[in-house]
Design a protein around this motif. Structure first.
Motif, PDB file in Angstrom:
ATOM      1  N   UNK A 155      -4.006  -8.737   2.803  1.00  0.00           N
ATOM      2  CA  UNK A 155      -3.110  -9.208   3.870  1.00  0.00           C
ATOM      3  C   UNK A 155      -1.931  -8.263   4.124  1.00  0.00           C
ATOM      4  N   UNK A 156      -2.181  -7.196   4.870  1.00  0.00           N
ATOM      5  CA  UNK A 156      -1.116  -6.212   5.143  1.00  0.00           C
ATOM      6  C   UNK A 156       0.027  -6.860   5.918  1.00  0.00           C
ATOM      7  N   UNK A 157      -0.307  -7.805   6.797  1.00  0.00           N
ATOM      8  CA  UNK A 157       0.738  -8.461   7.599  1.00  0.00           C
ATOM      9  C   UNK A 157       1.695  -9.253   6.704  1.00  0.00           C
ATOM     10  N   UNK A 158       1.139  -9.991   5.745  1.00  0.00           N
ATOM     11  CA  UNK A 158       1.970 -10.842   4.877  1.00  0.00           C
ATOM     12  C   UNK A 158       2.819  -9.986   3.938  1.00  0.00           C
ATOM     13  N   UNK A 159       2.210  -8.954   3.355  1.00  0.00           N
ATOM     14  CA  UNK A 159       2.973  -8.068   2.453  1.00  0.00           C
ATOM     15  C   UNK A 159       4.076  -7.373   3.259  1.00  0.00           C
ATOM     16  N   UNK A 160       3.746  -6.927   4.457  1.00  0.00           N
ATOM     17  CA  UNK A 160       4.743  -6.281   5.315  1.00  0.00           C
ATOM     18  C   UNK A 160       5.913  -7.209   5.601  1.00  0.00           C
ATOM     19  N   UNK A 161       5.614  -8.474   5.894  1.00  0.00           N
ATOM     20  CA  UNK A 161       6.675  -9.448   6.193  1.00  0.00           C
ATOM     21  C   UNK A 161       7.561  -9.654   4.970  1.00  0.00           C
ATOM     22  N   UNK A 162       6.952  -9.712   3.786  1.00  0.00           N
ATOM     23  CA  UNK A 162       7.704  -9.857   2.527  1.00  0.00           C
ATOM     24  C   UNK A 162       8.681  -8.703   2.349  1.00  0.00           C
ATOM     25  N   UNK A 163       8.180  -7.506   2.645  1.00  0.00           N
ATOM     26  CA  UNK A 163       8.953  -6.290   2.366  1.00  0.00           C
ATOM     27  C   UNK A 163      10.179  -6.164   3.253  1.00  0.00           C
ATOM     28  N   UNK A 164      10.209  -6.879   4.369  1.00  0.00           N
ATOM     29  CA  UNK A 164      11.359  -6.769   5.288  1.00  0.00           C
ATOM     30  C   UNK A 164      12.669  -7.086   4.569  1.00  0.00           C
ATOM     31  N   UNK A 165      12.603  -7.908   3.507  1.00  0.00           N
ATOM     32  CA  UNK A 165      13.820  -8.277   2.775  1.00  0.00           C
ATOM     33  C   UNK A 165      14.205  -7.243   1.714  1.00  0.00           C
ATOM     34  N   UNK A 166      13.408  -6.216   1.525  1.00  0.00           N
ATOM     35  CA  UNK A 166      13.645  -5.346   0.367  1.00  0.00           C
ATOM     36  C   UNK A 166      13.969  -3.889   0.689  1.00  0.00           C
ATOM     37  N   UNK A 167      13.589  -3.398   1.836  1.00  0.00           N
ATOM     38  CA  UNK A 167      13.998  -2.040   2.202  1.00  0.00           C
ATOM     39  C   UNK A 167      13.101  -0.914   1.716  1.00  0.00           C
ATOM     40  N   UNK A 168      12.039  -1.232   0.972  1.00  0.00           N
ATOM     41  CA  UNK A 168      11.127  -0.166   0.528  1.00  0.00           C
ATOM     42  C   UNK A 168      10.288   0.311   1.707  1.00  0.00           C
ATOM     43  N   UNK A 169       9.894   1.599   1.665  1.00  0.00           N
ATOM     44  CA  UNK A 169       8.919   2.086   2.651  1.00  0.00           C
ATOM     45  C   UNK A 169       7.561   1.472   2.327  1.00  0.00           C
ATOM     46  N   UNK A 170       6.789   1.227   3.378  1.00  0.00           N
ATOM     47  CA  UNK A 170       5.505   0.533   3.208  1.00  0.00           C
ATOM     48  C   UNK A 170       4.376   1.468   3.650  1.00  0.00           C
ATOM     49  N   UNK A 171       3.520   1.851   2.703  1.00  0.00           N
ATOM     50  CA  UNK A 171       2.375   2.729   2.993  1.00  0.00           C
ATOM     51  C   UNK A 171       1.089   1.908   2.943  1.00  0.00           C
ATOM     52  N   UNK A 172       0.297   2.003   4.002  1.00  0.00           N
ATOM     53  CA  UNK A 172      -0.948   1.233   4.076  1.00  0.00           C
ATOM     54  C   UNK A 172      -2.137   2.183   4.277  1.00  0.00           C
ATOM     55  N   UNK A 173      -3.127   2.042   3.398  1.00  0.00           N
ATOM     56  CA  UNK A 173      -4.406   2.750   3.540  1.00  0.00           C
ATOM     57  C   UNK A 173      -5.292   1.920   4.461  1.00  0.00           C
ATOM     58  N   UNK A 174      -5.622   2.494   5.618  1.00  0.00           N
ATOM     59  CA  UNK A 174      -6.519   1.815   6.565  1.00  0.00           C
ATOM     60  C   UNK A 174      -7.739   2.695   6.804  1.00  0.00           C
ATOM     61  N   UNK A 175      -8.192   3.359   5.738  1.00  0.00           N
ATOM     62  CA  UNK A 175      -9.293   4.314   5.887  1.00  0.00           C
ATOM     63  C   UNK A 175     -10.550   3.610   6.394  1.00  0.00           C
ATOM     64  N   UNK A 176     -10.817   2.416   5.871  1.00  0.00           N
ATOM     65  CA  UNK A 176     -12.038   1.716   6.275  1.00  0.00           C
ATOM     66  C   UNK A 176     -11.813   0.736   7.415  1.00  0.00           C
ATOM     67  N   UNK A 177     -10.581   0.281   7.618  1.00  0.00           N
ATOM     68  CA  UNK A 177     -10.366  -0.751   8.647  1.00  0.00           C
ATOM     69  C   UNK A 177     -10.173  -0.185  10.055  1.00  0.00           C
ATOM     70  N   UNK A 178      -9.669   1.051  10.177  1.00  0.00           N
ATOM     71  CA  UNK A 178      -9.405   1.614  11.508  1.00  0.00           C
ATOM     72  C   UNK A 178     -10.671   1.628  12.363  1.00  0.00           C
ATOM     73  N   UNK A 179     -10.580   0.999  13.531  1.00  0.00           N
ATOM     74  CA  UNK A 179     -11.725   0.977  14.436  1.00  0.00           C
ATOM     75  C   UNK A 179     -12.602  -0.260  14.280  1.00  0.00           C
ATOM     76  N   UNK A 180     -12.370  -1.044  13.220  1.00  0.00           N
ATOM     77  CA  UNK A 180     -13.188  -2.237  13.011  1.00  0.00           C
ATOM     78  C   UNK A 180     -12.376  -3.511  12.918  1.00  0.00           C
ATOM     79  N   UNK A 181     -11.101  -3.364  12.563  1.00  0.00           N
ATOM     80  CA  UNK A 181     -10.179  -4.495  12.492  1.00  0.00           C
ATOM     81  C   UNK A 181      -8.897  -4.089  13.212  1.00  0.00           C
ATOM     82  N   UNK A 182      -8.215  -5.044  13.854  1.00  0.00           N
ATOM     83  CA  UNK A 182      -6.959  -4.672  14.511  1.00  0.00           C
ATOM     84  C   UNK A 182      -5.923  -4.209  13.485  1.00  0.00           C
TER      85      UNK A 182
END
Ligand SMILES: *Cc1c(COP(=O)(O)O)cnc(C)c1O
Length: 373
Positions: A155-182
């Motif tokens: 759940x990249x969306x949920x983890x991303x929302x969590x991180x909004x309170x913390x200020x860390x940079x967020x790196x997401x690997x979308x090697x397999x999802x790009x082109x198949x999932x939004x």
């Protein structure tokens, strides 16, 4: 060299493993177009369109949305090497092989890496991530959206929302999802997303799409020392991929740029919503047909990736022999399990151009025949 040309006997293999996937015919046609110089104005027009297409596919307005010359792992390296400085605290959320590779990459750059581990085959556990974020402050948090080793969608969306309170940079690997999932880089608050050309985009391997947010570039600009890798330096790449006057950096493969351009063009013509629907329907059809053969999926329905299907090996089946026979007798490649899942599962990719019911039919017919023998 031998005088018989090996390419004359090259088999047409249906690529249903974890990548590469079969290349769409129009994309093969694109690769064979005349090579252009890496500073040619016509090539830059195509590269500008590639940037636009990548923004659309990744759900971002980021100016620096480009393709690295290299495979998905070069995207991973580029993500970390540009923003990690020695001593940075990096939290990696690991429930599979590729998140483990992220930790390894960050460690080699001198980061202090925390590996928060979860069982393979299950999604990341949100309360556990939250607890870890409250315990310690991190400069960077990294996760894999589509974990190709297990078939789990995290759940990249949920983890991303969590991180909004913390200020860390967020790196997401979308090697397999790009082109198949939004992908929604901006909505998720993802600062860097990287991918590859040879999975959901149905292109040959060799390019790694990547996008950097302003926040990521802020950390990059504030570095005490230069990026310790000249080839992947985001600043140098930005001067080649954009700006008033393009500056030579490396000799990009214009033919691979054509392929990436054509692959995205194909998706836009079909319409992204239609692409995602086709992907989901092919997956559901595959699962239904596998279950008819008495096979069982590894991952619970809610967390299954549509483009990478992990299937438990039935008791008594020689999984290596089945894969070998599919390849030899039916010209179909499927994948084996990795790490703790080696020997336990098949990994069946329905990526990009292969996400179609007739492809599922061909695999199921071959698999049934092989199992009956
Ligand atoms: C395939 C893959 C990679 C590595 O990509 P290469 O193109 O093999 O370098 C990284 N992360 C994930 C999730 C992958 O599936």
């Amino acid at each position: 060299m031998r005088r018989d040309n090996l390419l004359d006997h090259l088999p047409h293999v249906l690529l249903l493993g974890p990548g590469p996937s079969s290349v769409a015919p129009a994309t093969y046609h694109a690769v064979a177009q005349p090579t252009l110089g890496h500073l040619d104005a016509d090539l830059f027009c195509i590269m500008d369109e590639v940037k636009c297409g990548l923004r659309e596919l990744m759900g971002t307005e980021n100016e620096l949305s480009i393709a690295i010359s290299g495979t998905g792992s070069s995207g991973m390296e580029a993500a970390f090497v540009n923003v990690v400085e020695p001593g940075d605290k990096v939290l990696t959320l690991i429930n599979g092989f590729f998140a483990g590779r992220m930790a390894e990459v960050a460690e080699r750059l001198g980061a202090t890496v925390t590996r928060l581990e979860f069982p393979w085959g299950q999604p990341l556990d949100i309360p556990a991530v939250q607890e870890q974020l409250q315990k310690e402050q991190y400069d960077i948090v990294a996760m894999v959206h589509a974990e190709t080793s297990t078939g789990v969608c995290n759940p990249a969306d949920v983890i991303g929302a969590l991180l909004k309170d913390y200020g860390a940079l967020f790196i997401v690997d979308a090697v397999t999802s790009l082109g198949g999932l939004p992908l929604q880089a901006d909505k998720w608050g993802a600062d860097i997303i990287y991918s590859c050309s040879q999975k959901g985009l149905a292109c040959p391997p060799g390019l790694a799409p990547i996008t950097f947010s302003e926040r990521a570039l802020g950390k990059f600009r504030g570095r005490k020392n230069k990026v310790p890798n000249w080839y992947l330096d985001a600043g140098l790449l930005a001067q080649y991929w954009g700006g008033e006057k393009r500056v030579y950096h490396h000799t990009i493969s214009s033919n691979l740029v054509y392929a990436l351009y054509q692959a995205m063009y194909n998706l836009m013509e079909e319409g992204l919503e239609n692409v995602f629907l086709r992907q989901r329907q092919a997956h559901e059809y595959l699962v239904q047909e596998l279950e008819k053969l008495g096979m069982e999926m590894l991952v619970a329905p809610a967390y299954r990736l549509p483009m990478l299907n992990t299937v438990k090996i039935p008791a008594g089946m020689d999984e290596a022999a089945v894969r070998m026979r599919l390849r030899k007798e039916h010209h179909i490649e499927i994948g084996a399990g990795l790490g703790p899942l080696a020997g336990q599962i098949f990994r069946i990719g329905l990526m990009g151009y292969n996400a179609r019911p007739e492809v599922v039919d061909r695999l199921i017919t071959a698999l049934e025949k092989t199992m009956n023998d």
